[in-house]
Design a protein around this motif. Structure first.
Motif, mmCIF file in Angstrom:
data_model
loop_
_atom_site.group_PDB
_atom_site.id
_atom_site.type_symbol
_atom_site.label_atom_id
_atom_site.label_comp_id
_atom_site.label_asym_id
_atom_site.label_seq_id
_atom_site.Cartn_x
_atom_site.Cartn_y
_atom_site.Cartn_z
ATOM 1 N N ASP A 166 -32.191 32.958 -27.801
ATOM 2 C CA ASP A 166 -31.693 31.949 -28.732
ATOM 3 C C ASP A 166 -32.926 31.447 -29.505
ATOM 4 N N THR A 172 -24.255 28.401 -32.018
ATOM 5 C CA THR A 172 -23.327 28.285 -30.883
ATOM 6 C C THR A 172 -22.398 29.503 -30.845
ATOM 7 N N SER A 217 -29.634 29.942 -36.620
ATOM 8 C CA SER A 217 -28.840 28.842 -37.186
ATOM 9 C C SER A 217 -29.518 28.352 -38.463
HETATM 10 N N1 C6P Z 1 -29.688 21.805 -31.175
HETATM 11 C C1 C6P Z 1 -30.558 19.530 -31.116
HETATM 12 O O1 C6P Z 1 -30.522 18.345 -31.432
HETATM 13 P P1 C6P Z 1 -25.712 25.143 -33.923
HETATM 14 O O2 C6P Z 1 -25.525 23.741 -34.340
HETATM 15 O O3 C6P Z 1 -24.550 25.715 -33.203
HETATM 16 O O4 C6P Z 1 -26.138 26.006 -35.059
HETATM 17 O O5 C6P Z 1 -26.965 25.155 -32.913
HETATM 18 C C2 C6P Z 1 -26.820 24.944 -31.525
HETATM 19 C C3 C6P Z 1 -28.147 25.118 -30.850
HETATM 20 C C4 C6P Z 1 -28.364 26.267 -30.114
HETATM 21 N N2 C6P Z 1 -29.540 26.505 -29.521
HETATM 22 C C5 C6P Z 1 -30.566 25.637 -29.614
HETATM 23 C C6 C6P Z 1 -31.858 25.946 -28.938
HETATM 24 C C7 C6P Z 1 -30.411 24.451 -30.352
HETATM 25 O O6 C6P Z 1 -31.437 23.606 -30.450
HETATM 26 C C8 C6P Z 1 -29.168 24.176 -30.961
HETATM 27 C C9 C6P Z 1 -28.948 22.879 -31.694
HETATM 28 C C10 C6P Z 1 -29.643 20.501 -31.813
HETATM 29 O O7 C6P Z 1 -31.352 19.961 -30.288
HETATM 30 C C11 C6P Z 1 -28.257 19.945 -31.943
HETATM 31 S S1 C6P Z 1 -27.465 19.759 -30.372
#
Ligand code: C6P
Length: 399
Positions: A179, A73, A202
């Motif tokens: 991403d 994020t 991530s």
């Molecule tokens: N998707 C899902 O259940 P973080 O937690 O910030 O490291 O990741 C965010 C994020 C960003 N891009 C993509 C494509 C993702 O899938 C995710 C995280 C999880 O789909 C939790 S909402």
């Protein structure tokens, strides 16, 4: 009761080897890496090694930058808001291109920019939920400051044509961010081959710790930082880095992206996913949302007509199985799934999606158990009234 975790796109268990690697940095090697004494510099060899593993994992060039962040994020915000400051507020560009099926870490950031007057194009996906790369050509204009398109979708697992998109962005000389949160550790990710300029990572999606991620920045593509302060990360992101998590992320990247690991995903993990999916598809009126082709090997988004996704999750949870209807961060929002809506699915279908996402830590025994439980749940839920509602006993909106 057996416990089976089938929500690995939300997060993964930490690999025990990764945890072991982190432990010294949570106990006796506690110096601040920016201190000049031995306690600080004692952290350096493993931090350098972790960075090396990150570079290798995505085939970054030595001259490129990898900035450690708190998560994907933050990496997504860093690139979008950095471009906003550098090219939109300080320049003559005012347009960003994305797709309509990105994660909220992209779409919510872009919505904010729209509220500040930036023009954003949300490219439509085809009926498989994937962007057709040629669509992009029609929308790039002189004012386009950034193209941001995910490598793989978190809900369907669908893989986007990143190599073609990278070539188009290069042809038009527009910076390209992807991403790659759901791609790393599941399929090969190569920033050089795909002409990627920025890429978000991530660690907790590939058996690393939570609370750590990274942004890859190609040489020559600098960004105004989000966090100003000390000179950490070469001034790109101020604040003392979480050394233990960085070291953990590095090893997790190495373990998840070796050719053997990717092969294992394509064989063992895909094999389990396909068994599970095929057993559900034997039941009438069940479909794989977006179709079975060209997906990450661990993910299955299935619609079971007549069975509310939320009700299914409730039944599975009672039997020790964790799954989801879509993004974990939208799981308290019972609105129809926006990714499925983007496919133009009818509204019943849009409420009946269940996402099953596996990892290399799932076993055959677990999948056999899950198949039995899911079949029983489908039969039960199809037998009861459609007004059956999922009512969590309690929730904590702070989570
Ligand atoms: N998707 C899902 O259940 P973080 O937690 O910030 O490291 O990741 C965010 C994020 C960003 N891009 C993509 C494509 C993702 O899938 C995710 C995280 C999880 O789909 C939790 S909402």
């Amino acid at each position: 009761m057996m416990e089976v975790y089938l929500d690995n796109n939300a997060t993964t268990m930490i690999d025990p080897l990764v945890f072991e690697e982190m432990k010294p940095f949570l106990t006796n090697i506690y110096g601040n890496p920016n201190s000049l004494h031995r306690f600080g510099s004692g952290t350096h060899p493993k931090m350098v090694e972790a960075l090396d593993y990150l570079y290798e994992g995505i085939n970054a060039h030595d001259n490129d930058d990898i900035i450690i962040t708190a998560n994907a994020t933050e990496a997504n915000n860093m690139v979008i808001k950095g471009i906003w400051i550098d090219k939109i507020l300080n320049g003559n560009k005012n347009h960003i291109i994305t797709t309509e099926v990105e994660h909220p870490a992209i779409t919510a950031t872009l919505k904010f920019l729209e509220s500040q007057g930036v023009s954003v194009t949300y490219l439509p996906v085809n009926d498989e939920g994937v962007l057709e790369a040629h669509t992009l050509r029609k929308y790039i204009k002189d004012e386009t400051a950034l193209v941001t398109i995910m490598w793989a979708n978190n809900e369907t697992g669908k893989i986007f044509p990143i190599e073609e998109i990278g070539l188009i962005c290069k042809e038009f000389d527009v910076p390209f961010h992807t991403d790659a949160t759901q791609a790393i550790g599941k399929i090969p990710v190569d920033v050089q081959k795909c002409n990627v300029d920025y890429l978000s990572i991530s660690a907790h999606k590939f058996h690393g710790p939570k609370g750590i991620g990274a942004l890859y920045v190609k040489k020559g593509y600098s960004l105004t930082p989000l966090l100003h302060g000390g000179e950490q990360m070469g001034g790109h992101r101020a604040g003392t880095v979480d050394v233990a998590s960085m070291v953990g992320m590095g090893l997790a990247m190495k373990l998840a992206t070796s050719p053997e690991a990717i092969e294992y995903e394509q064989t063992f993990v895909k094999g389990l996913r396909d068994q599970l999916e095929n057993a559900i598809l034997e039941i009438s009126e069940t479909i794989v949302i977006g179709g079975a082709d060209n997906r990450t090997p661990n993910t299955s988004l299935i619609s079971i007509r007549g069975v509310e996704g939320e009700s299914m999750l409730w039944d599975l949870n009672q039997k020790g199985i964790g799954a989801s209807t879509g993004s974990a961060c939208a799981s308290e929002d019972l609105e129809a799934n926006p990714v499925m809506n983007a496919f133009g699915s009818d509204s019943e279908l849009a409420h009946t999606g269940v996402r099953l996402s596996l990892s290399r830590f799932n076993t055959q025994e677990e999948i056999d158990y899950a198949i039995d439980v899911i079949k029983t749940a489908i039969a039960r839920l199809r037998n009861i009234s459609s007004s059956f509602a999922y009512a969590p006993e309690s929730h904590n909106s702070q989570l």
